[in-house]
Structure formats: structure tokens, C-alpha cells
Design a protein around this motif. Structure first.
Motif, PDB file in Angstrom:
ATOM      1  N   MET A  68       0.818  -1.207   0.000  1.00 40.14           N
ATOM      2  CA  MET A  68       0.000   0.000   0.000  1.00 40.14           C
ATOM      3  C   MET A  68       0.856   1.262   0.000  1.00 40.14           C
ATOM      4  O   MET A  68       1.950   1.264   0.522  1.00 40.14           O
ATOM      5  CB  MET A  68      -0.907   0.002   1.227  1.00 40.14           C
ATOM      6  CG  MET A  68      -1.862  -1.163   1.250  1.00 40.14           C
ATOM      7  SD  MET A  68      -2.834  -1.185   2.721  1.00 40.14           S
ATOM      8  CE  MET A  68      -4.030   0.055   2.333  1.00 40.14           C
ATOM      9  N   PRO A  69       0.339   2.359  -0.574  1.00 38.80           N
ATOM     10  CA  PRO A  69       1.064   3.621  -0.513  1.00 38.80           C
ATOM     11  C   PRO A  69       1.105   4.167   0.913  1.00 38.80           C
ATOM     12  O   PRO A  69       0.313   3.781   1.767  1.00 38.80           O
ATOM     13  CB  PRO A  69       0.275   4.548  -1.431  1.00 38.80           C
ATOM     14  CG  PRO A  69      -1.045   3.898  -1.615  1.00 38.80           C
ATOM     15  CD  PRO A  69      -0.872   2.442  -1.355  1.00 38.80           C
TER      16      PRO A  69
ATOM     17  N   ALA B 191     -12.845  -0.663   6.441  1.00 38.57           N
ATOM     18  CA  ALA B 191     -13.700   0.477   6.145  1.00 38.57           C
ATOM     19  C   ALA B 191     -12.890   1.651   5.621  1.00 38.57           C
ATOM     20  O   ALA B 191     -13.325   2.361   4.716  1.00 38.57           O
ATOM     21  CB  ALA B 191     -14.478   0.892   7.389  1.00 38.57           C
ATOM     22  N   VAL B 192     -11.708   1.861   6.167  1.00 39.33           N
ATOM     23  CA  VAL B 192     -10.865   2.974   5.714  1.00 39.33           C
ATOM     24  C   VAL B 192     -10.242   2.644   4.370  1.00 39.33           C
ATOM     25  O   VAL B 192     -10.158   3.485   3.486  1.00 39.33           O
ATOM     26  CB  VAL B 192      -9.761   3.276   6.758  1.00 39.33           C
ATOM     27  CG1 VAL B 192      -8.760   4.276   6.215  1.00 39.33           C
ATOM     28  CG2 VAL B 192     -10.392   3.800   8.031  1.00 39.33           C
ATOM     29  N   ALA B 193      -9.809   1.402   4.186  1.00 39.68           N
ATOM     30  CA  ALA B 193      -9.096   1.019   2.980  1.00 39.68           C
ATOM     31  C   ALA B 193     -10.008   0.933   1.766  1.00 39.68           C
ATOM     32  O   ALA B 193      -9.589   1.212   0.658  1.00 39.68           O
ATOM     33  CB  ALA B 193      -8.388  -0.315   3.182  1.00 39.68           C
ATOM     34  N   ALA B 194     -11.281   0.547   1.955  1.00 38.94           N
ATOM     35  CA  ALA B 194     -12.179   0.368   0.828  1.00 38.94           C
ATOM     36  C   ALA B 194     -12.781   1.706   0.421  1.00 38.94           C
ATOM     37  O   ALA B 194     -13.495   2.315   1.197  1.00 38.94           O
ATOM     38  CB  ALA B 194     -13.285  -0.613   1.199  1.00 38.94           C
TER      39      ALA B 194
ATOM     40  N   GLU C 150      -0.935   5.424   6.664  1.00 38.44           N
ATOM     41  CA  GLU C 150      -1.136   6.343   7.778  1.00 38.44           C
ATOM     42  C   GLU C 150      -2.581   6.307   8.257  1.00 38.44           C
ATOM     43  O   GLU C 150      -2.851   6.430   9.439  1.00 38.44           O
ATOM     44  CB  GLU C 150      -0.745   7.763   7.368  1.00 38.44           C
ATOM     45  CG  GLU C 150       0.748   7.920   7.201  1.00 38.44           C
ATOM     46  CD  GLU C 150       1.142   9.267   6.622  1.00 38.44           C
ATOM     47  OE1 GLU C 150       0.227  10.062   6.286  1.00 38.44           O
ATOM     48  OE2 GLU C 150       2.344   9.514   6.524  1.00 38.44           O
ATOM     49  N   LYS C 151      -3.516   6.117   7.342  1.00 40.23           N
ATOM     50  CA  LYS C 151      -4.921   6.026   7.723  1.00 40.23           C
ATOM     51  C   LYS C 151      -5.212   4.738   8.489  1.00 40.23           C
ATOM     52  O   LYS C 151      -6.109   4.692   9.320  1.00 40.23           O
ATOM     53  CB  LYS C 151      -5.810   6.078   6.482  1.00 40.23           C
ATOM     54  CG  LYS C 151      -5.811   7.425   5.803  1.00 40.23           C
ATOM     55  CD  LYS C 151      -6.690   7.384   4.576  1.00 40.23           C
ATOM     56  CE  LYS C 151      -6.663   8.695   3.833  1.00 40.23           C
ATOM     57  NZ  LYS C 151      -7.454   8.637   2.605  1.00 40.23           N
ATOM     58  N   LEU C 152      -4.455   3.672   8.174  1.00 37.75           N
ATOM     59  CA  LEU C 152      -4.709   2.369   8.790  1.00 37.75           C
ATOM     60  C   LEU C 152      -4.050   2.198  10.153  1.00 37.75           C
ATOM     61  O   LEU C 152      -4.326   1.221  10.835  1.00 37.75           O
ATOM     62  CB  LEU C 152      -4.220   1.251   7.876  1.00 37.75           C
ATOM     63  CG  LEU C 152      -5.035   1.038   6.615  1.00 37.75           C
ATOM     64  CD1 LEU C 152      -4.404  -0.065   5.781  1.00 37.75           C
ATOM     65  CD2 LEU C 152      -6.449   0.672   6.950  1.00 37.75           C
ATOM     66  N   LYS C 153      -3.161   3.109  10.541  1.00 37.95           N
ATOM     67  CA  LYS C 153      -2.499   2.957  11.831  1.00 37.95           C
ATOM     68  C   LYS C 153      -3.545   2.927  12.932  1.00 37.95           C
ATOM     69  O   LYS C 153      -4.550   3.625  12.865  1.00 37.95           O
ATOM     70  CB  LYS C 153      -1.517   4.110  12.070  1.00 37.95           C
ATOM     71  CG  LYS C 153      -0.253   3.967  11.260  1.00 37.95           C
ATOM     72  CD  LYS C 153       0.727   5.041  11.609  1.00 37.95           C
ATOM     73  CE  LYS C 153       1.980   4.874  10.771  1.00 37.95           C
ATOM     74  NZ  LYS C 153       2.920   5.936  10.989  1.00 37.95           N
TER      75      LYS C 153
END
Length: 188
Positions: free
Chosen positions: A58-59, A87-90, A64-67
Motif C-alpha cells: 500500500m502507498p 472500512a478505511v481502505a475500501a 497512515e490512515k490504517l495505523k
């Protein structure tokens, strides 16, 4: 047989003492046990670092959003963290990358080219063609002339702009008068 005379017997002798390893529980001869102890502690007893596939796939922005986020209950774990990460990744809709948009535009251009070829082969006029769709602004990497509004590639734009600026700055000649006087009488 004489060919195997120099090699030790493949079968263990009955009087060989096997010493168990205190780390892994396997048994070795005393000579091999000393060598094994160095390797066993070094290789087999260390905790290996868990390989994280998503960090390599992933970029950085998405990572950073998935932390894990700290809330009232501390860090999320287990199914809650997995559901939050999904939910964040999709994304809400399909992601259109630049190369996909360019590919679709190229395919459309190829279809238009085939239509032109078919019309020419049939002997029909090109005026029967539907109007060509303009290039999408996000795909158009050409530069626009500030004087005439036409679009050019980088090198062509650099050549065109000075010429266009000087030609637009020139005073235009008044319209030429015809040598015949205007008609005032009607013919009958």
C-alpha cells in the motif's frame, strides 16, 4: 564393500551416547551437540519479525490512515481493528487511476479511427461521422496559448507563443475598399 571403507557407518553404533538439546529437545552426539547449541539459540529460539504484506503493498498515505487509533478503550485489536481497517481502505466507488483513463481514451480513439476507415472504404463522406469527443481536461497535457487560445505540445508552444504575440500586437490593416462604387440603383 571396499568402496565404503573410508566412510563412517550410516547406522549409529550401539554405544553412542545422545545428548538432548535443552532448547529444542532434539538429541545429538556429543560432538554435534556442541555445534548445534550455537546454532539452535541463534536461529531457532529468536522471535522472528512478522512480515507485514500491507506495508509493502500500500502507498504511505493509505498506511497512515490504517495505523491504530487510540480511543477511550485504548488501541483497537482483533476483529474491530480489522473491520475499521477495511472500512478505511475500501473506497466508496471504483478508483480511476490516470493510466486507466488514458487507456480508455486511447481505446475510444482507436474505435473512432476504425469508423473513419470504414466510411472511407464505403466511399461515404466524412461529414456523416459523429462529432469527435474532446479530450478530457485531466488527460490533456498540452499548453494553451494566451493570445489565440490554441493548444500545443511543450516544444511547439515555446515556438508558437513569441510568433503569436508579435502577430497579435501588429496593427491590422483596414478592410480594403473595392474599386467599384456601391450600387444605389436596383436592376430591373
Amino acid at each position: 564393500p571396499a568402496a565404503f571403507a573410508g566412510l563412517p557407518d550410516a547406522l549409529p553404533e550401539e554405544n553412542v551416547v545422545l545428548v538432548p538439546c535443552r532448547h529444542c529437545g532434539r538429541s545429538f552426539r556429543e560432538e554435534a551437540h556442541a555445534r548445534h547449541m550455537k546454532i539452535c539459540v541463534k536461529v531457532f529460539q529468536k522471535q522472528r519479525k512478522v512480515f507485514d504484506v500491507t506495508s509493502h503493498r500500500m502507498p504511505v498515505e493509505a498506511l497512515e490512515k490504517l495505523k491504530p487509533q487510540k480511543g477511550r478503550g485504548g488501541q483497537r485489536s482483533g476483529a474491530a481493528a480489522t473491520a475499521a481497517a477495511a472500512a478505511v481502505a475500501a473506497p466508496a466507488g471504483p478508483v480511476k487511476t490516470r493510466w486507466r483513463i488514458q487507456s480508455a481514451a486511447f481505446r475510444a480513439a482507436m474505435k473512432e479511427s476504425k469508423m473513419i476507415t470504414k466510411l472511407q472504404a464505403a466511399g461515404k463522406p466524412l461529414s456523416e461521422l459523429p462529432r469527435a469527443k474532446p479530450t478530457a481536461p485531466e488527460l490533456d497535457d498540452r499548453l494553451q496559448c494566451q493570445h489565440c487560445g490554441r493548444r500545443f505540445g511543450q516544444q511547439q508552444w515555446e515556438r508558437h507563443v513569441p510568433h503569436c504575440a508579435s502577430s497579435k500586437a501588429r496593427a491590422k490593416a483596414p478592410p480594403a475598399r473595392s474599386k467599384q462604387p456601391p450600387r444605389t440603383q436596383k436592376r430591373m
